[in-house]
Motif scaffolding. Sequence first.
Motif, PDB file in Angstrom:
ATOM      1  N   LEU A   1       0.829  -1.200   0.000  1.00 38.94           N
ATOM      2  CA  LEU A   1       0.000   0.000   0.000  1.00 38.94           C
ATOM      3  C   LEU A   1       0.865   1.253   0.000  1.00 38.94           C
ATOM      4  O   LEU A   1       0.605   2.202  -0.736  1.00 38.94           O
ATOM      5  CB  LEU A   1      -0.933  -0.012   1.214  1.00 38.94           C
ATOM      6  CG  LEU A   1      -1.906   1.163   1.337  1.00 38.94           C
ATOM      7  CD1 LEU A   1      -2.828   1.225   0.135  1.00 38.94           C
ATOM      8  CD2 LEU A   1      -2.708   1.059   2.618  1.00 38.94           C
ATOM      9  N   LYS A   2       1.904   1.268   0.815  1.00 41.36           N
ATOM     10  CA  LYS A   2       2.831   2.408   0.840  1.00 41.36           C
ATOM     11  C   LYS A   2       3.478   2.603  -0.529  1.00 41.36           C
ATOM     12  O   LYS A   2       3.613   3.719  -1.016  1.00 41.36           O
ATOM     13  CB  LYS A   2       3.908   2.203   1.903  1.00 41.36           C
ATOM     14  CG  LYS A   2       3.418   2.332   3.316  1.00 41.36           C
ATOM     15  CD  LYS A   2       4.551   2.039   4.301  1.00 41.36           C
ATOM     16  CE  LYS A   2       4.065   1.976   5.726  1.00 41.36           C
ATOM     17  NZ  LYS A   2       5.157   1.610   6.651  1.00 41.36           N
ATOM     18  N   GLY A   3       3.884   1.493  -1.140  1.00 43.64           N
ATOM     19  CA  GLY A   3       4.492   1.568  -2.467  1.00 43.64           C
ATOM     20  C   GLY A   3       3.515   2.115  -3.496  1.00 43.64           C
ATOM     21  O   GLY A   3       3.883   2.942  -4.342  1.00 43.64           O
ATOM     22  N   ALA A   4       2.261   1.672  -3.429  1.00 41.25           N
ATOM     23  CA  ALA A   4       1.243   2.155  -4.370  1.00 41.25           C
ATOM     24  C   ALA A   4       0.989   3.647  -4.179  1.00 41.25           C
ATOM     25  O   ALA A   4       0.845   4.398  -5.148  1.00 41.25           O
ATOM     26  CB  ALA A   4      -0.041   1.359  -4.192  1.00 41.25           C
ATOM     27  N   ILE A   5       0.938   4.081  -2.920  1.00 43.19           N
ATOM     28  CA  ILE A   5       0.722   5.511  -2.635  1.00 43.19           C
ATOM     29  C   ILE A   5       1.893   6.339  -3.171  1.00 43.19           C
ATOM     30  O   ILE A   5       1.692   7.372  -3.814  1.00 43.19           O
ATOM     31  CB  ILE A   5       0.496   5.739  -1.116  1.00 43.19           C
ATOM     32  CG1 ILE A   5      -0.854   5.161  -0.703  1.00 43.19           C
ATOM     33  CG2 ILE A   5       0.587   7.225  -0.770  1.00 43.19           C
ATOM     34  CD1 ILE A   5      -1.087   5.141   0.802  1.00 43.19           C
ATOM     35  N   LEU A   6       3.119   5.871  -2.926  1.00 42.18           N
ATOM     36  CA  LEU A   6       4.290   6.594  -3.444  1.00 42.18           C
ATOM     37  C   LEU A   6       4.306   6.622  -4.967  1.00 42.18           C
ATOM     38  O   LEU A   6       4.647   7.633  -5.575  1.00 42.18           O
ATOM     39  CB  LEU A   6       5.578   5.961  -2.907  1.00 42.18           C
ATOM     40  CG  LEU A   6       5.928   6.293  -1.463  1.00 42.18           C
ATOM     41  CD1 LEU A   6       7.164   5.503  -1.010  1.00 42.18           C
ATOM     42  CD2 LEU A   6       6.172   7.783  -1.304  1.00 42.18           C
ATOM     43  N   LEU A   7       3.927   5.522  -5.592  1.00 39.86           N
ATOM     44  CA  LEU A   7       3.855   5.465  -7.049  1.00 39.86           C
ATOM     45  C   LEU A   7       2.804   6.459  -7.565  1.00 39.86           C
ATOM     46  O   LEU A   7       3.034   7.180  -8.542  1.00 39.86           O
ATOM     47  CB  LEU A   7       3.537   4.037  -7.512  1.00 39.86           C
ATOM     48  CG  LEU A   7       3.445   3.840  -9.022  1.00 39.86           C
ATOM     49  CD1 LEU A   7       4.781   4.153  -9.678  1.00 39.86           C
ATOM     50  CD2 LEU A   7       3.025   2.403  -9.331  1.00 39.86           C
ATOM     51  N   TYR A   8       1.670   6.515  -6.901  1.00 45.20           N
ATOM     52  CA  TYR A   8       0.605   7.457  -7.287  1.00 45.20           C
ATOM     53  C   TYR A   8       1.086   8.905  -7.154  1.00 45.20           C
ATOM     54  O   TYR A   8       0.918   9.711  -8.064  1.00 45.20           O
ATOM     55  CB  TYR A   8      -0.637   7.225  -6.419  1.00 45.20           C
ATOM     56  CG  TYR A   8      -1.737   8.221  -6.673  1.00 45.20           C
ATOM     57  CD1 TYR A   8      -2.533   8.125  -7.813  1.00 45.20           C
ATOM     58  CD2 TYR A   8      -1.967   9.275  -5.798  1.00 45.20           C
ATOM     59  CE1 TYR A   8      -3.536   9.051  -8.057  1.00 45.20           C
ATOM     60  CE2 TYR A   8      -2.963  10.205  -6.029  1.00 45.20           C
ATOM     61  CZ  TYR A   8      -3.754  10.092  -7.163  1.00 45.20           C
ATOM     62  OH  TYR A   8      -4.728  11.016  -7.411  1.00 45.20           O
ATOM     63  N   ILE A   9       1.690   9.230  -6.014  1.00 47.05           N
ATOM     64  CA  ILE A   9       2.181  10.600  -5.798  1.00 47.05           C
ATOM     65  C   ILE A   9       3.249  10.955  -6.832  1.00 47.05           C
ATOM     66  O   ILE A   9       3.227  12.040  -7.428  1.00 47.05           O
ATOM     67  CB  ILE A   9       2.720  10.759  -4.350  1.00 47.05           C
ATOM     68  CG1 ILE A   9       1.560  10.699  -3.350  1.00 47.05           C
ATOM     69  CG2 ILE A   9       3.486  12.073  -4.192  1.00 47.05           C
ATOM     70  CD1 ILE A   9       2.000  10.619  -1.887  1.00 47.05           C
ATOM     71  N   GLY A  10       4.166  10.041  -7.062  1.00 47.21           N
ATOM     72  CA  GLY A  10       5.216  10.276  -8.065  1.00 47.21           C
ATOM     73  C   GLY A  10       4.633  10.479  -9.455  1.00 47.21           C
ATOM     74  O   GLY A  10       5.076  11.357 -10.205  1.00 47.21           O
ATOM     75  N   SER A  11       3.622   9.683  -9.802  1.00 49.22           N
ATOM     76  CA  SER A  11       2.972   9.818 -11.108  1.00 49.22           C
ATOM     77  C   SER A  11       2.287  11.173 -11.253  1.00 49.22           C
ATOM     78  O   SER A  11       2.372  11.821 -12.302  1.00 49.22           O
ATOM     79  CB  SER A  11       1.947   8.703 -11.308  1.00 49.22           C
ATOM     80  OG  SER A  11       2.555   7.452 -11.285  1.00 49.22           O
ATOM     81  N   MET A  12       1.604  11.608 -10.194  1.00 46.12           N
ATOM     82  CA  MET A  12       0.931  12.908 -10.240  1.00 46.12           C
ATOM     83  C   MET A  12       1.936  14.053 -10.384  1.00 46.12           C
ATOM     84  O   MET A  12       1.719  15.004 -11.147  1.00 46.12           O
ATOM     85  CB  MET A  12       0.065  13.134  -8.990  1.00 46.12           C
ATOM     86  CG  MET A  12      -1.152  12.221  -8.895  1.00 46.12           C
ATOM     87  SD  MET A  12      -2.290  12.475 -10.262  1.00 46.12           S
ATOM     88  CE  MET A  12      -2.006  11.004 -11.216  1.00 46.12           C
TER      89      MET A  12
END
Length: 144
Positions: free
Chosen positions: A10-21
Amino acid sequence: SRLNWLLTGLKGAILLYIGSMLLLGAIGTFNNIPSVQSIDQRQQGLVSDLLHIGSRDIISEYWTCNRIIFQSNERIICSVVDERLRPGYNRYEPYYFIVQKDAHASFVFPLGSAEAANFARRVAHSSKRYHRFIFDGYVVYQPT
């Protein structure tokens, strides 16, 4: 354990989402640079044209007023009117009084705007005469 694995995922997915944005935002910003530069050049052209014809006090709509005051470094002072050409909101109230004292203040409106159409109708029924200019996407009425 399984819970730790889920939290890490979940942490990885959140970081990936933030990085993508952040990446998409940066790409969008860089893609808009040419159009923003074009708008800035057009606005600077308008400021130069107004100064060339001696229009140092003008009346316009909110956004045009604020950009011209800023871009001209206050060499041009502007008072805001609404769509019906009634006094509008001025960020700095003394500008209103400065412009109102100038009987030769020019009216500057974006081409095709409600303000431009309303002022054209007003001019058609007025005994006051104006020089009419088209500069950089704006119509300018300068009293004669």
